[in-house]
Design a protein around this motif. Structure first.
Motif, PDB file in Angstrom:
ATOM      1  N   GLY A 226       0.810  -1.210   0.000  1.00  0.00           N
ATOM      2  CA  GLY A 226       0.000   0.000   0.000  1.00  0.00           C
ATOM      3  C   GLY A 226       0.846   1.263   0.000  1.00  0.00           C
ATOM      4  N   ARG A 227       1.924   1.256   0.785  1.00  0.00           N
ATOM      5  CA  ARG A 227       2.800   2.432   0.810  1.00  0.00           C
ATOM      6  C   ARG A 227       3.520   2.615  -0.527  1.00  0.00           C
ATOM      7  N   ILE A 228       3.889   1.506  -1.154  1.00  0.00           N
ATOM      8  CA  ILE A 228       4.537   1.614  -2.465  1.00  0.00           C
ATOM      9  C   ILE A 228       3.545   2.150  -3.493  1.00  0.00           C
ATOM     10  N   ALA A 229       2.294   1.677  -3.423  1.00  0.00           N
ATOM     11  CA  ALA A 229       1.272   2.189  -4.346  1.00  0.00           C
ATOM     12  C   ALA A 229       1.030   3.681  -4.144  1.00  0.00           C
ATOM     13  N   ALA A 230       1.277   4.153  -2.910  1.00  0.00           N
ATOM     14  CA  ALA A 230       1.111   5.581  -2.633  1.00  0.00           C
ATOM     15  C   ALA A 230       2.303   6.405  -3.092  1.00  0.00           C
ATOM     16  N   GLY A 231       3.352   5.735  -3.607  1.00  0.00           N
ATOM     17  CA  GLY A 231       4.493   6.465  -4.151  1.00  0.00           C
ATOM     18  C   GLY A 231       5.783   6.317  -3.389  1.00  0.00           C
ATOM     19  N   GLU A 232       5.774   5.584  -2.255  1.00  0.00           N
ATOM     20  CA  GLU A 232       6.997   5.385  -1.476  1.00  0.00           C
ATOM     21  C   GLU A 232       7.763   4.182  -2.031  1.00  0.00           C
ATOM     22  N   LEU A 233       8.484   4.380  -3.117  1.00  0.00           N
ATOM     23  CA  LEU A 233       9.152   3.268  -3.797  1.00  0.00           C
ATOM     24  C   LEU A 233      10.326   2.712  -3.010  1.00  0.00           C
ATOM     25  N   GLY A 234      10.787   3.415  -1.997  1.00  0.00           N
ATOM     26  CA  GLY A 234      11.899   2.922  -1.196  1.00  0.00           C
ATOM     27  C   GLY A 234      11.494   1.928  -0.125  1.00  0.00           C
ATOM     28  N   GLN A 235      10.199   1.641   0.034  1.00  0.00           N
ATOM     29  CA  GLN A 235       9.734   0.689   1.042  1.00  0.00           C
ATOM     30  C   GLN A 235      10.135  -0.739   0.658  1.00  0.00           C
ATOM     31  N   ARG A 236      10.404  -1.563   1.675  1.00  0.00           N
ATOM     32  CA  ARG A 236      10.760  -2.958   1.447  1.00  0.00           C
ATOM     33  C   ARG A 236      10.009  -3.843   2.439  1.00  0.00           C
ATOM     34  N   VAL A 237       9.777  -5.087   2.026  1.00  0.00           N
ATOM     35  CA  VAL A 237       9.081  -6.057   2.879  1.00  0.00           C
ATOM     36  C   VAL A 237      10.031  -6.509   3.986  1.00  0.00           C
ATOM     37  N   PRO A 238       9.608  -6.493   5.260  1.00  0.00           N
ATOM     38  CA  PRO A 238      10.510  -6.913   6.348  1.00  0.00           C
ATOM     39  C   PRO A 238      10.826  -8.403   6.261  1.00  0.00           C
ATOM     40  N   ILE A 239      12.056  -8.750   6.628  1.00  0.00           N
ATOM     41  CA  ILE A 239      12.533 -10.138   6.639  1.00  0.00           C
ATOM     42  C   ILE A 239      12.839 -10.519   8.084  1.00  0.00           C
ATOM     43  N   THR A 240      12.253 -11.619   8.557  1.00  0.00           N
ATOM     44  CA  THR A 240      12.420 -12.025   9.953  1.00  0.00           C
ATOM     45  C   THR A 240      13.710 -12.780  10.203  1.00  0.00           C
ATOM     46  N   GLY A 241      14.302 -13.332   9.168  1.00  0.00           N
ATOM     47  CA  GLY A 241      15.515 -14.122   9.354  1.00  0.00           C
ATOM     48  C   GLY A 241      15.258 -15.585   9.657  1.00  0.00           C
ATOM     49  N   ARG A 242      13.994 -16.021   9.618  1.00  0.00           N
ATOM     50  CA  ARG A 242      13.688 -17.432   9.891  1.00  0.00           C
ATOM     51  C   ARG A 242      14.047 -18.345   8.721  1.00  0.00           C
ATOM     52  N   GLY A 243      14.159 -17.776   7.536  1.00  0.00           N
ATOM     53  CA  GLY A 243      14.485 -18.591   6.373  1.00  0.00           C
ATOM     54  C   GLY A 243      13.313 -19.390   5.840  1.00  0.00           C
ATOM     55  N   ASP A 244      12.077 -19.015   6.211  1.00  0.00           N
ATOM     56  CA  ASP A 244      10.908 -19.761   5.741  1.00  0.00           C
ATOM     57  C   ASP A 244      10.445 -19.218   4.391  1.00  0.00           C
ATOM     58  N   GLU A 245       9.281 -19.734   3.932  1.00  0.00           N
ATOM     59  CA  GLU A 245       8.802 -19.339   2.610  1.00  0.00           C
ATOM     60  C   GLU A 245       8.415 -17.866   2.550  1.00  0.00           C
ATOM     61  N   PHE A 246       8.007 -17.293   3.691  1.00  0.00           N
ATOM     62  CA  PHE A 246       7.689 -15.869   3.690  1.00  0.00           C
ATOM     63  C   PHE A 246       8.951 -15.021   3.522  1.00  0.00           C
ATOM     64  N   ASP A 247      10.045 -15.452   4.150  1.00  0.00           N
ATOM     65  CA  ASP A 247      11.308 -14.728   3.963  1.00  0.00           C
ATOM     66  C   ASP A 247      11.785 -14.839   2.528  1.00  0.00           C
ATOM     67  N   LEU A 248      11.629 -16.040   1.943  1.00  0.00           N
ATOM     68  CA  LEU A 248      12.011 -16.209   0.542  1.00  0.00           C
ATOM     69  C   LEU A 248      11.166 -15.311  -0.359  1.00  0.00           C
ATOM     70  N   LEU A 249       9.854 -15.258  -0.083  1.00  0.00           N
ATOM     71  CA  LEU A 249       8.975 -14.371  -0.852  1.00  0.00           C
ATOM     72  C   LEU A 249       9.384 -12.915  -0.662  1.00  0.00           C
ATOM     73  N   ALA A 250       9.703 -12.541   0.578  1.00  0.00           N
ATOM     74  CA  ALA A 250      10.109 -11.160   0.851  1.00  0.00           C
ATOM     75  C   ALA A 250      11.393 -10.806   0.108  1.00  0.00           C
ATOM     76  N   GLU A 251      12.346 -11.747   0.063  1.00  0.00           N
ATOM     77  CA  GLU A 251      13.591 -11.470  -0.655  1.00  0.00           C
ATOM     78  C   GLU A 251      13.331 -11.244  -2.138  1.00  0.00           C
ATOM     79  N   HIS A 252      12.488 -12.091  -2.736  1.00  0.00           N
ATOM     80  CA  HIS A 252      12.188 -11.915  -4.162  1.00  0.00           C
ATOM     81  C   HIS A 252      11.415 -10.615  -4.404  1.00  0.00           C
ATOM     82  N   LEU A 253      10.465 -10.316  -3.514  1.00  0.00           N
ATOM     83  CA  LEU A 253       9.716  -9.069  -3.671  1.00  0.00           C
ATOM     84  C   LEU A 253      10.634  -7.861  -3.527  1.00  0.00           C
ATOM     85  N   ASN A 254      11.545  -7.911  -2.560  1.00  0.00           N
ATOM     86  CA  ASN A 254      12.460  -6.780  -2.371  1.00  0.00           C
ATOM     87  C   ASN A 254      13.385  -6.608  -3.572  1.00  0.00           C
ATOM     88  N   ALA A 255      13.851  -7.738  -4.123  1.00  0.00           N
ATOM     89  CA  ALA A 255      14.683  -7.640  -5.324  1.00  0.00           C
ATOM     90  C   ALA A 255      13.896  -7.032  -6.483  1.00  0.00           C
TER      91      ALA A 255
END
Length: 465
Positions: A196-225
């Motif tokens: 939502g923040r990115i859609a509002a124009g804040e292109l510098g926002q990134r998805v937080p990564i917990t460091g657990r190494g689970d599928e959500f972290d993998l998704l977050a890494e790909h989304l951030n890239a």
């Protein structure tokens, strides 16, 4: 989050569905266990009653009556087992069961039936018992009935424990499912908030990564890239727009001025022709800039369809050498070529790779001082083929090598020469589209070496080149 809103989420529905499946699986396993236990109990009771009945039936009549009388007295207090001995007319002869069933199988198989039992305190009562009956050799029948005992109690206890386990397992599954659903929902909510923040124009926002190494972290890494590339692309578009507006303003202003001067007062044909020729040069410069920009954009977006063919990169370099050698000689420079050996083949779009080499030669011709020697080199390099343009001019500084590959960026020595700063950017886009890499290196002794390495063509007939 409120419970109704939480229950509407996919994460919670998946968690509750998983909990329900676990409960059903537990119920199925317990039902199978109960069925096996009930079958075992039936067989144990049947075996005990049939064995006792057959043993009594094998005794002589007097001994049989005496044994039944003794057994009936022993079981009267416990009220666990009941006996009835009948003659061939169905009359009671011995035992503690005064009322027998009218119809019963005489094969020693277990049956469950309701019997009237003598109760000292409540009168006659009817109870469902396990019954085994056998025929006697001299006629008549022997019945043995057994009230629910330890095995049945164990069965009831197992059933109660199973019900408790099902309830407890269901509650634990629901609790774990709810906790898991909340965790999933929290992670997804964080991603939605960033989106939502990115859609509002804040292109510098990134998805937080917990460091657990689970599928959500993998998704977050790909989304951030992906977001980093999108941010860089948007910044590049803004920069390109600024550069286009700045670089095209000059030729457009010149073109506008010539037209205004030509229309301001009558001109001779010679003056008009000169103005038209200069205007044509400016228009060609504008069209060349736009064509280069479009080509770079298509190559980087992957929308440029490459008509790949297999060809000898050394032969292509020799053709460009023959074309440019006279021009270099006329400009007071020398152009040489060195091809390691024939047959260095690549697969790609021949016109694009020819344009890339032509751009490198144009840069060497424009941005090197007179009497500079330039060389085209084609040689094998690992699993690829290296095509390089080597000059012995002034070269580039480390800072310049880091930015001249960007669009509309030019070295300090090239700012006074014609050009748009798109040549090396186009070469890099062509190289990447062919799966290669472009490197800028210092030439030993001074100068600049621009080399692009392309994957070698697949061997013909399984043999190397």
């Amino acid at each position: 989050m409120r419970l109704p809103a939480l229950l509407r989420t996919t994460a919670m529905r998946l968690a509750l569905r998983q909990a329900l499946l676990q409960m059903l699986a537990l119920l199925l396993m317990l039902a199978i266990l109960f069925a096996v236990l009930e079958h075992f109990t039936e067989r144990q009771v049947e075996s005990a009653l049939r064995g006792e009945a057959q043993a009594l039936a094998s005794l002589p009549m007097d001994a049989r009556v005496a044994s039944l009388t003794l057994l009936a007295q022993l079981h009267d207090e416990a009220r666990l087992r009941y006996y009835r001995l009948e003659d061939s007319q169905g009359r009671w002869m011995a035992g503690n069961l005064p009322h027998g069933p009218e119809e019963v199988r005489l094969d020693g198989r277990l049956e469950r039936m309701a019997l009237r039992l003598p109760q000292e305190d409540e009168g006659d009562g009817e109870v469902r018992l396990a019954v085994v009956a056998v025929a006697l050799p001299e006629g008549g029948r022997l019945l043995i009935a057994q009230a629910p005992g330890e095995l049945e109690d164990l069965q009831d206890l197992a059933l109660g424990l199973a019900a408790a386990l099902v309830v407890l397992g269901g509650l634990l599954a629901l609790l774990m499912g709810g906790r898991l659903g909340r965790q999933w929902l929290a992670r997804i909510t964080a991603i939605n908030a960033v989106a939502g923040r990115i859609a509002a124009g804040e292109l510098g926002q990134r998805v937080p990564i917990t460091g657990r190494g689970d599928e959500f972290d993998l998704l977050a890494e790909h989304l951030n890239a992906m977001l980093a590339r999108i941010e860089a692309a948007v910044a590049g578009m803004r920069e390109v727009s600024d550069h286009v507006a700045h670089d095209l303003r000059r030729p457009l202003t010149r073109l506008k001025t010539r037209i205004e001067v030509a229309l301001g007062r009558p001109r001779e044909e010679r003056d008009l022709r000169a103005a038209l020729e200069a205007s044509l040069y400016d228009v060609e410069e504008i069209l060349t800039t736009f064509e280069a920009l479009l080509t770079i954009a298509r190559l980087e977006a992957g929308s440029e369809r490459l008509l790949r063919e297999r060809f000898d990169l050394g032969a292509l370099a020799e053709q460009l050498h023959e074309l440019y050698a006279p021009e270099f000689e006329a400009a007071g420079r020398s152009l040489m070529i060195h091809v390691e050996r024939p047959g260095l083949e690549v697969e790609g779009a021949r016109p694009l790779l020819s344009q890339a080499l032509a751009n490198l030669l144009d840069n060497a011709l424009k941005h090197t001082p007179p009497a500079t020697s330039v060389e085209i080199e084609v040689r094998g390099e690992g699993a690829g083929v290296r095509l390089a343009v080597i000059d012995h001019g002034s070269g580039l500084s480390a800072n310049e090598k880091g930015c001249v590959l960007e669009r509309f960026t030019r070295g300090d020595a090239a700012r006074s020469t014609p050009g748009s700063g798109l040549g090396l950017a186009l070469v890099q886009a062509i190289t990447r589209a062919h799966g290669g890499r472009l490197r800028l290196e210092d030439t030993p002794g001074g100068g600049l070496t621009v080399g692009l390495t392309l994957p070698v063509a697949a061997p013909r007939g399984g043999q190397g080149f």
